[in-house]
Scaffold this motif. Structure first.
Motif, short mmCIF file in Angstrom:
data_model
loop_
_atom_site.label_atom_id
_atom_site.label_comp_id
_atom_site.label_asym_id
_atom_site.label_seq_id
_atom_site.Cartn_x
_atom_site.Cartn_y
_atom_site.Cartn_z
N ALA A 60 0.83 -1.21 0.00
CA ALA A 60 0.00 0.00 0.00
C ALA A 60 0.87 1.25 0.00
O ALA A 60 0.59 2.22 -0.73
N LYS A 61 1.92 1.24 0.82
CA LYS A 61 2.83 2.39 0.88
C LYS A 61 3.53 2.58 -0.47
O LYS A 61 3.63 3.70 -0.98
N GLU A 62 4.02 1.50 -1.06
CA GLU A 62 4.74 1.59 -2.32
C GLU A 62 3.82 2.10 -3.44
O GLU A 62 4.23 2.91 -4.28
N ALA A 63 2.56 1.65 -3.44
CA ALA A 63 1.62 2.09 -4.46
C ALA A 63 1.31 3.59 -4.33
O ALA A 63 1.23 4.32 -5.33
N LEU A 64 1.15 4.04 -3.08
CA LEU A 64 0.86 5.45 -2.85
C LEU A 64 2.05 6.32 -3.24
O LEU A 64 1.88 7.37 -3.88
N LEU A 65 3.26 5.91 -2.86
CA LEU A 65 4.46 6.67 -3.23
C LEU A 65 4.61 6.72 -4.76
O LEU A 65 5.00 7.75 -5.32
N GLN A 66 4.32 5.61 -5.41
CA GLN A 66 4.41 5.57 -6.87
C GLN A 66 3.44 6.57 -7.51
O GLN A 66 3.79 7.29 -8.46
N LYS A 67 2.22 6.64 -6.94
CA LYS A 67 1.22 7.57 -7.47
C LYS A 67 1.64 9.02 -7.23
O LYS A 67 1.43 9.89 -8.10
N ILE A 68 2.21 9.27 -6.06
CA ILE A 68 2.66 10.64 -5.75
C ILE A 68 3.83 11.05 -6.64
O ILE A 68 3.88 12.18 -7.14
N MET A 69 4.76 10.10 -6.87
CA MET A 69 5.94 10.41 -7.66
C MET A 69 5.64 10.42 -9.16
O MET A 69 6.34 11.06 -9.93
#
Length: 261
Positions: free
Chosen positions: A189-198
């Protein structure tokens, strides 16, 4: 007796007239002097130079302001360097200062839009680090053009950088989302959110280095041009051994064609 009294009254009147004449003359002189003084004051007021000259001044911080109090420039030592400001107010949550000795610039709205920062020190083991950084920020975003010198005990990266930054959201809002995502527990979940933000839009990062002209850690003189994801696609280089190349790369970073001398 009447004649004597009349003569005495005449003498008294003449004395009074003489006194009045002297008083009038004195008032004329006072009026003339006052007029000259007022004229001199008015002349000074219209010709006064507001500039103060110093041969030397020692300060910890200087704030350069507009006439209405808006901040335009801060010159400060490390401990008194400012935190990040947007529209004249600290970020929410605030980003403290105290770590950027040099000059910080602000735009017409009181938002930070660049600066000149420099540091350098050696620790107790003899290892040193040094930084010099001159940057210019995109409107309501982070730096997009900067000259940077970074030296970690001899490992240097020095050059001109040109970056892409998305137009929205504003940098301070983007930063809040990124910091919140970083605090989440590690996992998908954290990795997916960071990917979306970046990478808020497919094929376009929130920010990406597009151009670099300088020298990297391997002592290679390099001109690198990258795509909107920050992936190098064309490189003109001369390595530490003097070998010159022109490299074409694909989206995965593989050299697809290389022209050498």
């Amino acid at each position: 007796m009447a004649l004597i009294k009349s003569l005495f009254d005449s003498a008294t009147m003449e004395e009074q007239l003489a006194k009045m004449q002297k008083e009038i003359t004195r008032l004329k002189w006072q009026s003339g002097i006052l007029t000259l003084l007022l004229g001199a004051v008015g002349l000074v007021a219209f010709t006064k130079d507001d500039t103060t000259r110093f041969k030397e001044i020692s300060v910890e911080r200087i704030n350069v302001l507009e006439s209405d109090g808006r901040l335009r420039l801060v010159i400060a030592n490390q401990s008194r360097s400012p935190g990040l400001l947007e529209h004249g107010k600290p970020y929410n949550p605030p980003v403290p200062g105290g770590n950027r000795p040099g000059l910080i610039f602000y735009n017409d709205e009181g938002t930070e839009n660049g600066g000149l920062v420099f540091r350098g020190h050696k620790d107790e083991k003899g290892y040193y680090s040094a930084t010099g950084h001159l940057s210019f920020d995109q409107y309501n975003q982070n730096q997009v053009l900067y000259l940077s010198y970074q030296d970690d005990n001899g490992d240097q990266n020095t050059g001109l950088h040109i970056d892409d930054w998305q137009k929205t959201p504003a940098f301070w809002d983007w930063r809040v989302d990124y910091k919140k995502a970083q605090q989440l527990p590690d996992g998908p979940a954290k990795e997916a959110l960071l990917q979306k933000i970046m990478e808020p839009r497919p094929g376009q990062k929130a920010f990406a280095q597009r151009v670099f002209v300088g020298k990297n850690e391997s002592k290679t003189a390099l001109v690198s041009l990258s795509d909107r994801l920050g992936k190098p696609r064309l490189q003109l280089l001369v390595d530490s051994n003097g070998v010159a190349k022109l490299n074409f790369l694909d989206a995965q970073g593989n050299v697809t064609r290389s022209l050498s001398q």
